[in-house]
Design a protein around this motif. Sequence first.
Motif, PDB file in Angstrom:
ATOM      1  N   GLU A 198      28.316  37.815  30.836  1.00 53.31           N
ATOM      2  CA  GLU A 198      28.947  38.618  29.792  1.00 53.31           C
ATOM      3  C   GLU A 198      30.187  39.339  30.337  1.00 53.31           C
ATOM      4  O   GLU A 198      31.195  39.471  29.642  1.00 53.31           O
ATOM      5  N   VAL A 199      30.110  39.790  31.582  1.00 48.93           N
ATOM      6  CA  VAL A 199      31.267  40.436  32.220  1.00 48.93           C
ATOM      7  C   VAL A 199      32.425  39.446  32.310  1.00 48.93           C
ATOM      8  O   VAL A 199      33.571  39.760  31.982  1.00 48.93           O
ATOM      9  N   GLN A 236      39.319  47.765  36.516  1.00 46.59           N
ATOM     10  CA  GLN A 236      40.279  48.076  35.465  1.00 46.59           C
ATOM     11  C   GLN A 236      40.430  46.878  34.525  1.00 46.59           C
ATOM     12  O   GLN A 236      40.350  45.727  34.934  1.00 46.59           O
ATOM     13  N   VAL A 237      40.600  47.189  33.262  1.00 49.54           N
ATOM     14  CA  VAL A 237      40.784  46.143  32.251  1.00 49.54           C
ATOM     15  C   VAL A 237      42.057  46.444  31.487  1.00 49.54           C
ATOM     16  O   VAL A 237      42.173  47.472  30.824  1.00 49.54           O
ATOM     17  N   LYS A 238      43.013  45.566  31.608  1.00 51.21           N
ATOM     18  CA  LYS A 238      44.275  45.724  30.883  1.00 51.21           C
ATOM     19  C   LYS A 238      44.436  44.557  29.926  1.00 51.21           C
ATOM     20  O   LYS A 238      44.581  43.412  30.343  1.00 51.21           O
ATOM     21  N   LEU A 258      42.589  34.095  34.944  1.00 53.99           N
ATOM     22  CA  LEU A 258      43.043  34.494  36.286  1.00 53.99           C
ATOM     23  C   LEU A 258      42.562  35.889  36.668  1.00 53.99           C
ATOM     24  O   LEU A 258      42.519  36.234  37.853  1.00 53.99           O
ATOM     25  N   ALA A 259      42.191  36.695  35.660  1.00 60.63           N
ATOM     26  CA  ALA A 259      41.707  38.045  35.949  1.00 60.63           C
ATOM     27  C   ALA A 259      40.379  38.027  36.700  1.00 60.63           C
ATOM     28  O   ALA A 259      39.971  39.038  37.276  1.00 60.63           O
ATOM     29  N   LEU A 260      39.687  36.884  36.703  1.00 63.13           N
ATOM     30  CA  LEU A 260      38.453  36.770  37.476  1.00 63.13           C
ATOM     31  C   LEU A 260      38.736  36.844  38.980  1.00 63.13           C
ATOM     32  O   LEU A 260      37.818  37.005  39.784  1.00 63.13           O
ATOM     33  N   PHE A 261      40.016  36.731  39.331  1.00 57.52           N
ATOM     34  CA  PHE A 261      40.404  36.819  40.738  1.00 57.52           C
ATOM     35  C   PHE A 261      41.197  38.093  41.020  1.00 57.52           C
ATOM     36  O   PHE A 261      41.855  38.196  42.057  1.00 57.52           O
ATOM     37  N   LYS A 262      41.123  39.067  40.107  1.00 57.01           N
ATOM     38  CA  LYS A 262      41.861  40.315  40.341  1.00 57.01           C
ATOM     39  C   LYS A 262      41.257  41.042  41.538  1.00 57.01           C
ATOM     40  O   LYS A 262      40.054  41.016  41.780  1.00 57.01           O
ATOM     41  N   GLU A 279      38.361  37.187  27.915  1.00 65.50           N
ATOM     42  CA  GLU A 279      38.816  37.488  26.558  1.00 65.50           C
ATOM     43  C   GLU A 279      39.945  38.508  26.548  1.00 65.50           C
ATOM     44  O   GLU A 279      40.891  38.398  25.765  1.00 65.50           O
ATOM     45  N   HIS A 280      39.868  39.520  27.407  1.00 65.99           N
ATOM     46  CA  HIS A 280      40.847  40.603  27.387  1.00 65.99           C
ATOM     47  C   HIS A 280      42.009  40.408  28.362  1.00 65.99           C
ATOM     48  O   HIS A 280      43.086  40.969  28.154  1.00 65.99           O
TER      49      HIS A 280
END
Length: 338
Positions: A260-261, A43-45, A272-276, A267-268
Amino acid sequence: MAGQSKQVRLSPWGSALAGATGAVLANAMVYPLDIVKTKIQVQVKSRKETNDAVSQATPHYDSTLDAIHKIVQAEGVGGLYSGINGALIGVASTNFAYFYWYSIVRAIYMSSSRASKQPGTAIELSLGAVAGAIAQIFTIPVSVVTTRQQTQTKEDKKGLLETAQEVVHGEDGWPGLWRGLKASLVLVVNPAITYGAYQRLKDILFPGKTNLRPWEAFVLGAMSKALATLATQPLIVAKVGLQSKPPPARQGKPFKGFIEVMQFIIEHEGPLALFKGIGPQVLKGLLVQGLLMMTKERMELLFTLFFAFVRKLKDERLKKYAEKAATTAKTSLPVTLK
């Protein structure tokens, strides 16, 4: 000879089968955590809240419990086991290949003139990484298909073969089944770190002890997996992003690589989202690795006894066949001489 017992050793094939069986049992027990962590990781928020139709239609999961609640509410309890057949096939094939190649690679190393009596941590890590890399090349297509299945909506559910066909008929064609291979090859350090940490923690916490109790093996397995997961989580998230359908913001354009991921996520959503998904990822890893380390030796013992029993039956059958052949030859001998 009398007074001596012949120890039956498992072949690489038998060791791989035992390891794969233990892994399947462990992963089947905690599969809901697997699907939750996958859904959270894809998911991307955006930090800038959007109100478009796509965002409104896609549920957002704030935590593990929130994800479980929303999945059950939307799809029923069965939603927590979506894609389990493909996942268990993937677990079985990956672990079978890993333990098989690890047994072979380690045996080759130990038979070399440079091998010491017991390989050090660095050597064990290298052997595990080589075995993991070989295993990934053969088994990653199942991982790609499973990830797609786990991220399908209720209205878009497809079977294992249908999902594989969807991947093949996509933009990448057949190579699409190997999406995320580079990230997977880098991630072979995960089991290598896990195994190395397990051996090191064992030497620190239980020095000189060879046979661990089940709970001791569980604790060591869980701790070692947690350390490996924390070290490789950004790559795990990137791999899931590569293997799943691209997010709505990409307008159907697939990612070209795991770098790229990562850039897209930062960016979005921020770094910290790299550890979601780290919560269910670690929890799943703790339980799976703990159960695997606790059951693998028992599985190897069961398979050793099973193969010994099969070999005994085979020997008895061959013995009876030889005795029958000898009896037949003996009774037919006079007739032949006449």
